[in-house]
Write an enzyme that holds these catalytic residues in place. Structure first.
Site, PDB file in Angstrom:
ATOM      1  N   HIS A 225      43.842 -81.730 175.242  1.00  0.00           N
ATOM      2  CA  HIS A 225      43.249 -81.888 173.909  1.00  0.00           C
ATOM      3  C   HIS A 225      42.678 -83.274 173.642  1.00  0.00           C
ATOM      4  O   HIS A 225      42.140 -83.537 172.573  1.00  0.00           O
ATOM      5  CB  HIS A 225      44.257 -81.524 172.801  1.00  0.00           C
ATOM      6  CG  HIS A 225      45.335 -82.556 172.601  1.00  0.00           C
ATOM      7  ND1 HIS A 225      46.465 -82.592 173.360  1.00  0.00           N
ATOM      8  CD2 HIS A 225      45.431 -83.583 171.732  1.00  0.00           C
ATOM      9  CE1 HIS A 225      47.234 -83.596 172.965  1.00  0.00           C
ATOM     10  NE2 HIS A 225      46.629 -84.224 171.980  1.00  0.00           N
TER      11      HIS A 225
HETATM   12  C1  UD1 Z   1      45.423 -85.172 166.691  1.00  0.00           C
HETATM   13  C2  UD1 Z   1      45.772 -86.639 166.928  1.00  0.00           C
HETATM   14  C3  UD1 Z   1      46.263 -86.822 168.335  1.00  0.00           C
HETATM   15  C4  UD1 Z   1      47.392 -85.879 168.663  1.00  0.00           C
HETATM   16  C5  UD1 Z   1      47.001 -84.447 168.325  1.00  0.00           C
HETATM   17  C6  UD1 Z   1      48.189 -83.554 168.503  1.00  0.00           C
HETATM   18  C7  UD1 Z   1      44.409 -88.308 165.710  1.00  0.00           C
HETATM   19  C8  UD1 Z   1      43.265 -89.254 165.820  1.00  0.00           C
HETATM   20  N1  UD1 Z   1      44.571 -87.488 166.764  1.00  0.00           N
HETATM   21  O1  UD1 Z   1      44.347 -84.848 167.541  1.00  0.00           O
HETATM   22  O2  UD1 Z   1      46.733 -88.153 168.503  1.00  0.00           O
HETATM   23  O3  UD1 Z   1      47.691 -85.971 170.035  1.00  0.00           O
HETATM   24  O4  UD1 Z   1      46.566 -84.377 166.962  1.00  0.00           O
HETATM   25  O5  UD1 Z   1      47.841 -82.219 168.652  1.00  0.00           O
HETATM   26  O6  UD1 Z   1      45.099 -88.306 164.741  1.00  0.00           O
HETATM   27  N2  UD1 Z   1      41.752 -78.051 164.193  1.00  0.00           N
HETATM   28  C9  UD1 Z   1      41.892 -76.760 163.787  1.00  0.00           C
HETATM   29  N3  UD1 Z   1      43.066 -76.403 163.181  1.00  0.00           N
HETATM   30  C10 UD1 Z   1      44.084 -77.267 162.966  1.00  0.00           C
HETATM   31  C11 UD1 Z   1      43.916 -78.588 163.384  1.00  0.00           C
HETATM   32  C12 UD1 Z   1      42.751 -78.969 163.996  1.00  0.00           C
HETATM   33  O7  UD1 Z   1      41.008 -75.931 163.947  1.00  0.00           O
HETATM   34  O8  UD1 Z   1      45.131 -76.857 162.417  1.00  0.00           O
HETATM   35  C13 UD1 Z   1      40.496 -78.447 164.895  1.00  0.00           C
HETATM   36  C14 UD1 Z   1      39.403 -78.945 163.977  1.00  0.00           C
HETATM   37  O9  UD1 Z   1      38.183 -78.518 164.494  1.00  0.00           O
HETATM   38  C15 UD1 Z   1      39.510 -80.439 164.117  1.00  0.00           C
HETATM   39  C16 UD1 Z   1      39.951 -80.611 165.558  1.00  0.00           C
HETATM   40  O10 UD1 Z   1      40.794 -79.500 165.816  1.00  0.00           O
HETATM   41  O11 UD1 Z   1      38.314 -81.110 163.858  1.00  0.00           O
HETATM   42  C17 UD1 Z   1      40.691 -81.891 165.828  1.00  0.00           C
HETATM   43  O12 UD1 Z   1      41.811 -82.046 164.924  1.00  0.00           O
HETATM   44  P1  UD1 Z   1      42.358 -83.517 164.546  1.00  0.00           P
HETATM   45  O13 UD1 Z   1      43.601 -83.395 163.808  1.00  0.00           O
HETATM   46  O14 UD1 Z   1      41.274 -84.333 163.954  1.00  0.00           O
HETATM   47  O15 UD1 Z   1      42.617 -84.175 165.953  1.00  0.00           O
HETATM   48  P2  UD1 Z   1      43.421 -83.616 167.206  1.00  0.00           P
HETATM   49  O16 UD1 Z   1      42.463 -83.513 168.337  1.00  0.00           O
HETATM   50  O17 UD1 Z   1      44.201 -82.426 166.815  1.00  0.00           O
HETATM   51  N1  UDP Z   2      53.382 -78.094 171.991  1.00  0.00           N
HETATM   52  C1  UDP Z   2      53.656 -76.838 171.442  1.00  0.00           C
HETATM   53  N2  UDP Z   2      52.757 -75.820 171.637  1.00  0.00           N
HETATM   54  C2  UDP Z   2      51.625 -75.984 172.365  1.00  0.00           C
HETATM   55  C3  UDP Z   2      51.355 -77.268 172.923  1.00  0.00           C
HETATM   56  C4  UDP Z   2      52.244 -78.295 172.715  1.00  0.00           C
HETATM   57  O1  UDP Z   2      54.693 -76.650 170.801  1.00  0.00           O
HETATM   58  O2  UDP Z   2      50.858 -75.035 172.505  1.00  0.00           O
HETATM   59  C5  UDP Z   2      54.333 -79.171 171.758  1.00  0.00           C
HETATM   60  C6  UDP Z   2      54.801 -79.869 173.008  1.00  0.00           C
HETATM   61  O3  UDP Z   2      55.884 -79.171 173.598  1.00  0.00           O
HETATM   62  C7  UDP Z   2      55.193 -81.232 172.473  1.00  0.00           C
HETATM   63  C8  UDP Z   2      54.156 -81.477 171.386  1.00  0.00           C
HETATM   64  O4  UDP Z   2      53.670 -80.191 171.024  1.00  0.00           O
HETATM   65  O5  UDP Z   2      56.469 -81.181 171.881  1.00  0.00           O
HETATM   66  C9  UDP Z   2      53.058 -82.328 171.908  1.00  0.00           C
HETATM   67  O6  UDP Z   2      52.012 -82.341 170.999  1.00  0.00           O
HETATM   68  P1  UDP Z   2      50.487 -82.550 171.419  1.00  0.00           P
HETATM   69  O7  UDP Z   2      50.315 -82.303 172.871  1.00  0.00           O
HETATM   70  O8  UDP Z   2      49.682 -81.755 170.471  1.00  0.00           O
HETATM   71  O9  UDP Z   2      50.231 -84.075 171.048  1.00  0.00           O
HETATM   72  P2  UDP Z   2      50.570 -85.477 171.729  1.00  0.00           P
HETATM   73  O10 UDP Z   2      51.983 -85.474 172.142  1.00  0.00           O
HETATM   74  O11 UDP Z   2      49.607 -85.673 172.867  1.00  0.00           O
HETATM   75  O12 UDP Z   2      50.277 -86.457 170.649  1.00  0.00           O
END
Ligand code: UD1
Ligand code: UDP
Length: 354
Positions: free
Chosen positions: A203
């Site tokens: 991601h």
């Molecule tokens: C965010 C965090 C990242 C973390 C990740 C965990 C920041 C800058 N990034 O990244 O550090 O590792 O969360 O998963 O804060 N979207 C949906 N539904 C949701 C959420 C997101 O459709 O419930 C889609 C939207 O198109 C959105 C994109 O995902 O624009 C990115 O979501 P966003 O929360 O901005 O960043 P992440 O890539 O999820």
């Molecule tokens: N995770 C989850 N379901 C998924 C992918 C990840 O429950 O489909 C959990 C994973 O086990 C870990 C956390 O989400 O506990 C990690 O989050 P993510 O990878 O979104 O973000 P990051 O740790 O890189 O910030």
């Protein structure tokens, strides 16, 4: 003591579960959900499975560019803090919700406590790196998961209020490991046999926003010689759709919706190897004793690489392919994420400090 805890993204729900349980034994906790993640599978499922109390505030900020998202959170969090007047604000990790919470509190002269302080990738192109550095520099209490994190802070001149407590994700894992084994049916659902499949998560913008990287990753997975289960983050799904890669997924790659925590833990625990660019998943692979292939050039969790259980391969098809076939760590794993009591240490230190 009154604590406002701020969460918003998937890994923060998991981190806050054990800490919130400890805090509420003695303190008054107000839980604020910024709404950064909002799909059921990215948010509510974790509250349900982990027994996290319903947020007192859901700010409903949603998705947006970094500036718009963080800015909207900043104003909305400030309103909550003015209303609640807490003794301390607790933030987790390195997302935009973390930075907004820390900044809003610091400007109101409310002490900030940061769980998972001191992590560094030394890559300022990662949005998380900017969030971490700024959050640490406006925090009063810095709860570090590893010795490396403590050293990183010292190198930036931060030595006051720094505590090595271990990693709260280990607390969450220990609490839920047996529950996951009992309740999750994920292996049966995806038709995976223990020890004979890969788990993949991607991601990070450095991968998702690059057609070349995603093509290389999927290309290597297609030649893995075993099934790969790929729970797809919504951000990744969007880009895979744009690149036309969802339709052409290799046959052995089983795409799923994002999984709940219990399914994810059980799926990872029985995998042959895990491929990921997630921070949390790298740590969990180590905790579960599963070899991890990290689809990045750097990591904050250097201990896992030094111990030989994690290898950094970036997004180069040949490197990924070779690691899938030949990366075979051996030997004991040094416990480098503490002893599973990080959450109670956080609660205890907060009580002593205020
Ligand atoms: C965010 C965090 C990242 C973390 C990740 C965990 C920041 C800058 N990034 O990244 O550090 O590792 O969360 O998963 O804060 N979207 C949906 N539904 C949701 C959420 C997101 O459709 O419930 C889609 C939207 O198109 C959105 C994109 O995902 O624009 C990115 O979501 P966003 O929360 O901005 O960043 P992440 O890539 O999820
Ligand atoms: N995770 C989850 N379901 C998924 C992918 C990840 O429950 O489909 C959990 C994973 O086990 C870990 C956390 O989400 O506990 C990690 O989050 P993510 O990878 O979104 O973000 P990051 O740790 O890189 O910030």
């Amino acid at each position: 003591m009154k604590i406002v805890s701020i969460v918003g993204a998937r890994p923060q729900f998991i981190k806050c579960a054990p800490v919130s349980r400890e805090l509420r034994k003695e303190h008054d906790e107000i839980l604020v959900h910024t709404g950064q993640h909002y799909d059921h599978g990215m948010s509510e499922v974790f509250f349900e499975e982990l027994g996290i109390p319903k947020p007192d505030y859901n700010l409903g900020i949603g998705s947006g560019t970094h500036g718009h998202q963080t800015g909207a959170m900043l104003g909305a969090i400030e309103d909550v803090l003015e209303e609640e007047e807490p003794d301390v604000v607790l933030v987790y990790g390195d997302t935009n919700s973390t930075l907004a919470g820390a900044l809003a509190a610091a400007k109101l002269h409310i002490p900030v406590a940061h769980v998972e302080a001191g992590l560094r990738s030394f890559d300022r192109r990662m949005p998380e790196e900017v969030n971490r550095v700024l959050t640490d520099h406006c925090s009063d209490l810095l709860f570090c998961p590893t010795e490396t994190a403590v050293a990183n802070l010292a190198a930036e001149g931060i030595t006051e209020g720094v505590f090595l407590v271990g990693d709260v994700m280990l607390d969450a894992m220990e609490y839920n490991r047996a529950i996951a084994e009992e309740r999750s049916r994920i292996l049966e659902d995806v038709g995976a046999r223990p020890g004979e499949y890969l788990v993949v998560t991607v991601h990070r913008p450095s991968n998702t926003d690059s057609r070349e990287n995603m093509t290389a990753i999927l290309g290597a997975l297609g030649e893995a010689g075993m099934p790969a289960v790929f729970p797809v983050h919504p951000r990744t799904r969007r880009y895979l759709g744009e690149y036309g890669l969802l339709a052409g997924m290799p046959e052995n790659v089983r795409v799923t919706e994002p999984l709940g925590y219990l399914d994810m833990i059980r799926l990872m625990a029985h995998a042959a190897k895990i491929l990921t660019d997630s921070g949390g998943v790298q740590k969990e692979a180590y905790m579960l004793g599963v070899p991890c292939i990290t689809l990045r050039e750097n990591t904050e969790w250097v201990e896992t690489v030094e111990a030989g259980w994690n290898v950094l391969v970036g997004a180069e098809r040949g490197e990924i392919f070779r690691a899938i076939w030949s990366f075979a760590p051996e030997g004991e794993q040094r416990p480098c994420f503490g002893d599973g009591t990080a959450s109670s240490k956080v609660a205890q230190i907060l009580s002593e400090y205020y």
